[in-house]
Design a protein around this motif. Sequence first.
Motif, PDB file in Angstrom:
ATOM      1  N   VAL A 152       7.089   3.999  -2.406  1.00 35.66           N
ATOM      2  CA  VAL A 152       7.978   3.811  -3.546  1.00 35.66           C
ATOM      3  C   VAL A 152       9.311   4.494  -3.268  1.00 35.66           C
ATOM      4  O   VAL A 152       9.384   5.718  -3.118  1.00 35.66           O
ATOM      5  N   ASN A 153      10.337   3.689  -3.132  1.00 41.10           N
ATOM      6  CA  ASN A 153      11.721   4.149  -2.943  1.00 41.10           C
ATOM      7  C   ASN A 153      11.902   5.128  -1.785  1.00 41.10           C
ATOM      8  O   ASN A 153      12.776   6.001  -1.848  1.00 41.10           O
ATOM      9  N   ASN A 154      11.105   4.990  -0.732  1.00 42.66           N
ATOM     10  CA  ASN A 154      11.306   5.813   0.454  1.00 42.66           C
ATOM     11  C   ASN A 154      10.564   5.213   1.643  1.00 42.66           C
ATOM     12  O   ASN A 154       9.749   4.309   1.485  1.00 42.66           O
ATOM     13  N   THR A 155      10.861   5.722   2.826  1.00 44.31           N
ATOM     14  CA  THR A 155      10.185   5.275   4.046  1.00 44.31           C
ATOM     15  C   THR A 155       9.661   6.471   4.847  1.00 44.31           C
ATOM     16  O   THR A 155       9.498   6.394   6.057  1.00 44.31           O
TER      17      THR A 155
ATOM     18  N   GLY B 234       7.736  -1.348   4.869  1.00 41.66           N
ATOM     19  CA  GLY B 234       8.691  -1.820   3.882  1.00 41.66           C
ATOM     20  C   GLY B 234       8.910  -0.772   2.813  1.00 41.66           C
ATOM     21  O   GLY B 234       8.553   0.397   2.975  1.00 41.66           O
ATOM     22  N   ILE B 235       9.467  -1.228   1.702  1.00 45.01           N
ATOM     23  CA  ILE B 235       9.776  -0.337   0.585  1.00 45.01           C
ATOM     24  C   ILE B 235       9.397  -1.043  -0.709  1.00 45.01           C
ATOM     25  O   ILE B 235       9.685  -2.226  -0.896  1.00 45.01           O
ATOM     26  N   ASP B 236       8.752  -0.306  -1.589  1.00 53.30           N
ATOM     27  CA  ASP B 236       8.463  -0.772  -2.941  1.00 53.30           C
ATOM     28  C   ASP B 236       9.609  -0.255  -3.812  1.00 53.30           C
ATOM     29  O   ASP B 236       9.685   0.937  -4.116  1.00 53.30           O
ATOM     30  N   PHE B 237      10.536  -1.135  -4.166  1.00 49.17           N
ATOM     31  CA  PHE B 237      11.719  -0.754  -4.940  1.00 49.17           C
ATOM     32  C   PHE B 237      11.354  -0.713  -6.422  1.00 49.17           C
ATOM     33  O   PHE B 237      10.926  -1.719  -6.987  1.00 49.17           O
ATOM     34  N   ARG B 238      11.530   0.455  -7.042  1.00 49.24           N
ATOM     35  CA  ARG B 238      11.160   0.625  -8.448  1.00 49.24           C
ATOM     36  C   ARG B 238      12.246   1.357  -9.228  1.00 49.24           C
ATOM     37  O   ARG B 238      12.984   2.164  -8.688  1.00 49.24           O
ATOM     38  N   VAL B 239      12.257   1.069 -10.516  1.00 49.78           N
ATOM     39  CA  VAL B 239      13.032   1.841 -11.479  1.00 49.78           C
ATOM     40  C   VAL B 239      11.990   2.494 -12.374  1.00 49.78           C
ATOM     41  O   VAL B 239      11.279   1.803 -13.099  1.00 49.78           O
ATOM     42  N   ASP B 240      11.873   3.796 -12.259  1.00 51.47           N
ATOM     43  CA  ASP B 240      10.791   4.538 -12.902  1.00 51.47           C
ATOM     44  C   ASP B 240       9.467   3.904 -12.447  1.00 51.47           C
ATOM     45  O   ASP B 240       9.232   3.787 -11.269  1.00 51.47           O
TER      46      ASP B 240
ATOM     47  N   PHE C 128       5.154   9.666  -4.301  1.00 54.59           N
ATOM     48  CA  PHE C 128       4.827  10.641  -5.338  1.00 54.59           C
ATOM     49  C   PHE C 128       4.376   9.937  -6.615  1.00 54.59           C
ATOM     50  O   PHE C 128       5.055   9.057  -7.121  1.00 54.59           O
ATOM     51  N   LYS C 129       3.228  10.303  -7.123  1.00 57.19           N
ATOM     52  CA  LYS C 129       2.601   9.777  -8.334  1.00 57.19           C
ATOM     53  C   LYS C 129       2.015   8.371  -8.179  1.00 57.19           C
ATOM     54  O   LYS C 129       1.455   7.840  -9.122  1.00 57.19           O
ATOM     55  N   TYR C 130       2.157   7.742  -7.021  1.00 55.57           N
ATOM     56  CA  TYR C 130       1.640   6.379  -6.849  1.00 55.57           C
ATOM     57  C   TYR C 130       0.591   6.269  -5.756  1.00 55.57           C
ATOM     58  O   TYR C 130      -0.172   5.323  -5.729  1.00 55.57           O
TER      59      TYR C 130
ATOM     60  N   CYS D 296       0.840  -1.199   0.000  1.00 54.97           N
ATOM     61  CA  CYS D 296       0.000   0.000   0.000  1.00 54.97           C
ATOM     62  C   CYS D 296       0.873   1.246   0.000  1.00 54.97           C
ATOM     63  O   CYS D 296       1.927   1.279   0.621  1.00 54.97           O
ATOM     64  N   HIS D 297       0.401   2.257  -0.699  1.00 56.87           N
ATOM     65  CA  HIS D 297       1.112   3.529  -0.781  1.00 56.87           C
ATOM     66  C   HIS D 297       0.248   4.652  -0.223  1.00 56.87           C
ATOM     67  O   HIS D 297      -0.970   4.640  -0.386  1.00 56.87           O
ATOM     68  N   SER D 298       0.898   5.617   0.404  1.00 58.43           N
ATOM     69  CA  SER D 298       0.210   6.834   0.826  1.00 58.43           C
ATOM     70  C   SER D 298       0.688   7.965  -0.093  1.00 58.43           C
ATOM     71  O   SER D 298       1.426   7.724  -1.045  1.00 58.43           O
ATOM     72  N   HIS D 299       0.307   9.189   0.245  1.00 59.25           N
ATOM     73  CA  HIS D 299       0.743  10.321  -0.577  1.00 59.25           C
ATOM     74  C   HIS D 299       2.254  10.559  -0.500  1.00 59.25           C
ATOM     75  O   HIS D 299       2.777  11.383  -1.235  1.00 59.25           O
TER      76      HIS D 299
END
Length: 140
Positions: free
Chosen positions: A38-41, A61-67, A11-13, A5-8
């Motif tokens: 995404v790429n932060n905590t 946790g962290i959602d590790f993404r490239v773009d 960014f963009k997700y 799950c992502h919160s605000h």
Amino acid sequence: MHLNCHSHYSFKYGTFSIEQLLQLAQKCEQKVLALTEVNNTSGCLSFVQQAKEAGIKPIVGIDFRVDAQQQFVGLAKNNKGFQALNEYLSSLLLAETPIPSRAAKLKETFIVYPFSLHSKQRIKLSLIHISEPTRLGMIS
């Protein structure tokens, strides 16, 4: 249980605030929820505190993404796992190294790979043993 799950803070997700995300989880009668920005905590500590107040067991946790391409999701088993995820992400970002498609071996974490990215590859699965609850109470 939702593991990605992502919160605000993603960014963009993510569009929900942590409060809104937890309210939605309560409405759906979720007992456990994982916040994986995404790429932060950035929102994790606030999430842990607010989730406990809402009666929801927090996992971070962290959602590790490239773009936009998700490489993997790292979930912390405990404080040491959270530290390992943060140190790993920091080392990649500081070195300006692209996030690889496979995670390094990180102690006290679970790594979840997207099926679409690895469906034709063989990934060795590890036996999961969950011990005593941790101070953050993320996974017990």
